[in-house]
Design a protein around this motif. Structure first.
Motif, mmCIF file in Angstrom:
data_model
loop_
_atom_site.group_PDB
_atom_site.id
_atom_site.type_symbol
_atom_site.label_atom_id
_atom_site.label_comp_id
_atom_site.label_asym_id
_atom_site.label_seq_id
_atom_site.Cartn_x
_atom_site.Cartn_y
_atom_site.Cartn_z
ATOM 1 N N TYR A 150 -13.393 -4.107 12.953
ATOM 2 C CA TYR A 150 -12.053 -3.733 13.692
ATOM 3 C C TYR A 150 -11.564 -5.216 14.512
ATOM 4 C CZ TYR A 150 -11.981 1.208 12.982
ATOM 5 O OH TYR A 150 -11.476 2.064 12.076
ATOM 6 N N LEU A 151 -12.857 -5.742 14.101
ATOM 7 C CA LEU A 151 -13.043 -7.486 14.458
ATOM 8 C C LEU A 151 -13.395 -8.111 13.650
ATOM 9 C CD1 LEU A 151 -13.762 -7.136 18.269
ATOM 10 C CD2 LEU A 151 -12.039 -7.574 17.815
ATOM 11 N N GLU A 152 -13.277 -9.172 13.551
ATOM 12 C CA GLU A 152 -13.911 -10.069 13.209
ATOM 13 C C GLU A 152 -13.994 -11.811 13.580
ATOM 14 O OE1 GLU A 152 -11.687 -11.972 9.514
ATOM 15 O OE2 GLU A 152 -11.410 -9.997 8.504
ATOM 16 N N GLN A 153 -15.434 -12.444 13.211
ATOM 17 C CA GLN A 153 -15.760 -13.696 13.885
ATOM 18 C C GLN A 153 -15.695 -14.858 13.032
ATOM 19 O OE1 GLN A 153 -20.065 -14.324 14.603
ATOM 20 N NE2 GLN A 153 -19.725 -14.672 16.442
ATOM 21 N N ASN A 154 -15.021 -16.235 13.845
ATOM 22 C CA ASN A 154 -14.553 -17.005 12.785
ATOM 23 C C ASN A 154 -16.274 -18.095 13.260
ATOM 24 O OD1 ASN A 154 -14.369 -20.259 12.637
ATOM 25 N ND2 ASN A 154 -12.590 -19.235 13.327
ATOM 26 N N PRO A 155 -17.155 -18.410 11.769
ATOM 27 C CA PRO A 155 -18.070 -18.841 12.361
ATOM 28 C C PRO A 155 -18.239 -19.987 12.514
ATOM 29 C CG PRO A 155 -16.520 -18.936 10.224
ATOM 30 C CD PRO A 155 -16.278 -17.842 9.988
ATOM 31 N N ASP A 156 -16.852 -20.979 13.057
ATOM 32 C CA ASP A 156 -16.889 -22.012 13.298
ATOM 33 C C ASP A 156 -17.151 -22.121 14.891
ATOM 34 O OD1 ASP A 156 -16.592 -23.458 11.207
ATOM 35 O OD2 ASP A 156 -14.188 -22.920 10.717
ATOM 36 N N ASP A 157 -16.067 -21.743 15.565
ATOM 37 C CA ASP A 157 -16.451 -21.490 17.263
ATOM 38 C C ASP A 157 -17.212 -20.113 18.085
ATOM 39 O OD1 ASP A 157 -14.473 -19.380 16.721
ATOM 40 O OD2 ASP A 157 -12.864 -20.735 17.353
ATOM 41 N N LEU A 158 -16.832 -19.116 16.500
ATOM 42 C CA LEU A 158 -18.114 -17.657 17.171
ATOM 43 C C LEU A 158 -17.232 -16.828 17.363
ATOM 44 C CD1 LEU A 158 -21.865 -18.474 18.228
ATOM 45 C CD2 LEU A 158 -20.850 -18.602 15.738
ATOM 46 N N LYS A 159 -15.616 -17.364 18.152
ATOM 47 C CA LYS A 159 -14.313 -16.633 18.265
ATOM 48 C C LYS A 159 -14.404 -15.103 17.364
ATOM 49 C CE LYS A 159 -13.191 -19.642 22.079
ATOM 50 N NZ LYS A 159 -11.974 -20.199 22.852
ATOM 51 N N TYR A 160 -13.390 -14.093 18.338
ATOM 52 C CA TYR A 160 -13.253 -13.321 17.570
ATOM 53 C C TYR A 160 -11.803 -13.241 17.557
ATOM 54 C CZ TYR A 160 -18.568 -11.524 17.820
ATOM 55 O OH TYR A 160 -19.365 -11.659 18.228
ATOM 56 N N LYS A 161 -11.410 -12.380 16.577
ATOM 57 C CA LYS A 161 -10.031 -11.480 16.292
ATOM 58 C C LYS A 161 -10.162 -10.919 15.662
ATOM 59 C CE LYS A 161 -9.910 -14.291 11.400
ATOM 60 N NZ LYS A 161 -9.388 -14.898 10.579
ATOM 61 N N LEU A 162 -9.087 -10.099 16.103
ATOM 62 C CA LEU A 162 -8.837 -8.437 14.790
ATOM 63 C C LEU A 162 -8.646 -8.436 13.483
ATOM 64 C CD1 LEU A 162 -5.681 -7.400 17.054
ATOM 65 C CD2 LEU A 162 -7.645 -6.940 17.555
ATOM 66 N N GLY A 163 -9.182 -7.445 13.171
ATOM 67 C CA GLY A 163 -9.114 -7.570 11.612
ATOM 68 C C GLY A 163 -8.825 -6.455 10.351
ATOM 69 N N LEU A 164 -8.954 -6.769 9.318
ATOM 70 C CA LEU A 164 -8.239 -6.342 8.064
ATOM 71 C C LEU A 164 -7.650 -4.500 8.901
ATOM 72 C CD1 LEU A 164 -8.785 -7.950 5.596
ATOM 73 C CD2 LEU A 164 -6.668 -8.074 6.938
ATOM 74 N N LYS A 165 -9.213 -3.928 9.243
ATOM 75 C CA LYS A 165 -9.419 -2.878 9.075
ATOM 76 C C LYS A 165 -8.091 -1.928 9.982
ATOM 77 C CE LYS A 165 -11.715 0.130 7.765
ATOM 78 N NZ LYS A 165 -11.892 0.808 6.693
ATOM 79 N N LEU A 166 -7.960 -2.745 10.791
ATOM 80 C CA LEU A 166 -6.798 -2.527 11.976
ATOM 81 C C LEU A 166 -5.649 -2.906 11.049
ATOM 82 C CD1 LEU A 166 -7.890 -4.046 15.537
ATOM 83 C CD2 LEU A 166 -7.454 -1.717 15.132
ATOM 84 N N PHE A 167 -5.795 -3.626 9.796
ATOM 85 C CA PHE A 167 -3.597 -3.600 9.166
ATOM 86 C C PHE A 167 -4.368 -2.163 8.009
ATOM 87 C CE2 PHE A 167 -2.482 -5.684 5.465
ATOM 88 C CZ PHE A 167 -0.962 -5.909 6.328
ATOM 89 N N GLU A 168 -5.295 -2.098 7.940
ATOM 90 C CA GLU A 168 -4.823 -1.458 6.763
ATOM 91 C C GLU A 168 -4.263 -0.031 7.446
ATOM 92 O OE1 GLU A 168 -8.626 -0.446 4.993
ATOM 93 O OE2 GLU A 168 -8.794 -2.144 4.855
ATOM 94 N N LEU A 169 -4.909 0.867 9.012
ATOM 95 C CA LEU A 169 -4.704 1.461 9.745
ATOM 96 C C LEU A 169 -2.674 1.407 9.990
ATOM 97 C CD1 LEU A 169 -8.014 2.191 11.870
ATOM 98 C CD2 LEU A 169 -6.676 3.282 10.155
ATOM 99 N N GLY A 170 -2.516 0.262 10.661
ATOM 100 C CA GLY A 170 -1.704 0.116 10.535
ATOM 101 C C GLY A 170 -0.520 0.457 10.034
ATOM 102 N N ASN A 171 -0.654 -0.107 8.588
ATOM 103 C CA ASN A 171 -0.507 0.228 8.041
ATOM 104 C C ASN A 171 0.159 1.689 7.143
ATOM 105 O OD1 ASN A 171 0.881 -2.590 6.979
ATOM 106 N ND2 ASN A 171 -0.802 -2.686 5.667
ATOM 107 N N ARG A 172 -0.943 2.260 7.171
ATOM 108 C CA ARG A 172 -0.656 4.001 7.169
ATOM 109 C C ARG A 172 0.154 4.785 8.146
ATOM 110 N NH1 ARG A 172 -4.188 7.818 4.341
ATOM 111 N NH2 ARG A 172 -5.010 5.122 3.101
#
Length: 259
Positions: free
Chosen positions: A54-76
């Motif tokens: 549900y979240l993904e971490q950016n390895p460069d700045d270690l910040k988080y963003k919404l993950g693809l699992k939410l995109f999959e659920l939203g499409n469903r």
């Protein structure tokens, strides 16, 4: 109901919804500060959400963003939405309230098609019927949809449409129609004042999907003689409210709509 809520799930939901409001990647500290939770609590929630996709971490700045699992659920969710099923009880309520005919149309490749029609108790025989295509330049539903297209799309549609005159009140000049569309966009509803059929007046409002795109419109059609100024104000109000309810049920959020 409140006593049955699970605090850890509530906090996880707060974290996810924070990203909707922030429109940016967030660090553990930023999430902690915004939600008023300890960094250790936030860290545990985030790591669990990350593990489940549900979240993904950016390895460069270690910040988080919404993950693809939410995109999959939203499409469903979006794929499971049924415009007609959602709109039907609202249409029934409108007919009972206004005592007039209510239409629902969808937008398809530059044209509008009636998919629902429920007659009021005093209905007259009028142009519309389920499955029939409606002129986009001179019907309330057509103009409600057309007004919220991109300028280029409006130009393309009008240039490829036979701007036929149905009554003496039908606008057939492209620039005059564009001017009317700008007014419709500003006020959030359209009116067909005997443009498709003499003696008939319609009020329509657009329906938006989860991406903020106009996909349909709903309207109230009535003999003009029954639409006094007072009744017209009431019809405009309830039609706009009905369109907003359907749009919301289709996933539309005026603040967070995707573009």
């Amino acid at each position: 109901m409140a006593e049955r809520l699970i605090q850890s799930i509530e906090r996880a939901a707060d974290v996810l919804e924070l990203f909707l409001a922030a429109h940016q990647d967030l660090s553990v500290k930023e999430i902690s500060d915004k939600l008023g939770l300890s960094k250790s609590t936030v860290h545990g929630i985030i790591k669990t959400l990350e593990y489940r996709g549900y979240l993904e971490q950016n390895p460069d700045d270690l910040k988080y963003k919404l993950g693809l699992k939410l995109f999959e659920l939203g499409n469903r969710v979006v794929n499971n939405l049924d415009l007609g099923k959602i709109a039907r009880p609202i249409i029934k309520e409108l007919v009972e309230d206004l005592m007039e005919t209510v239409h629902l149309v969808v937008f398809e490749r530059g044209e509008v098609i009636y998919i629902e029609k429920l007659d009021g108790p005093r209905a007259l025989r009028i142009y519309s019927q389920v499955g029939k295509r409606a002129p986009i330049h001179c019907t309330g539903v057509g103009k409600a949809i057309l007004a919220f297209q991109e300028e280029e799309e409006i130009e393309r549609i009008l240039s490829n449409t036979d701007l036929q005159s149905f009554t003496e009140y039908t606008l057939t000049d492209k620039e005059d129609i564009k001017k009317q569309l700008r007014t419709i966009q500003e006020q959030g509803y359209s009116i067909d004042d005997e443009e498709i059929e003499l003696g008939l007046k319609c009020v329509a409002a657009p329906i938006f999907d989860h991406q903020g795109k106009v996909i349909a419109a709903i309207s109230c059609a009535s003999p003009k003689i029954r639409l006094s100024e007072e009744k017209l104000v009431e019809v405009i109000k309830v039609i706009k409210l009905a369109a907003a309810k359907i749009s919301q049920s289709m996933g539309y959020n005026a603040e967070h709509a995707l573009v």
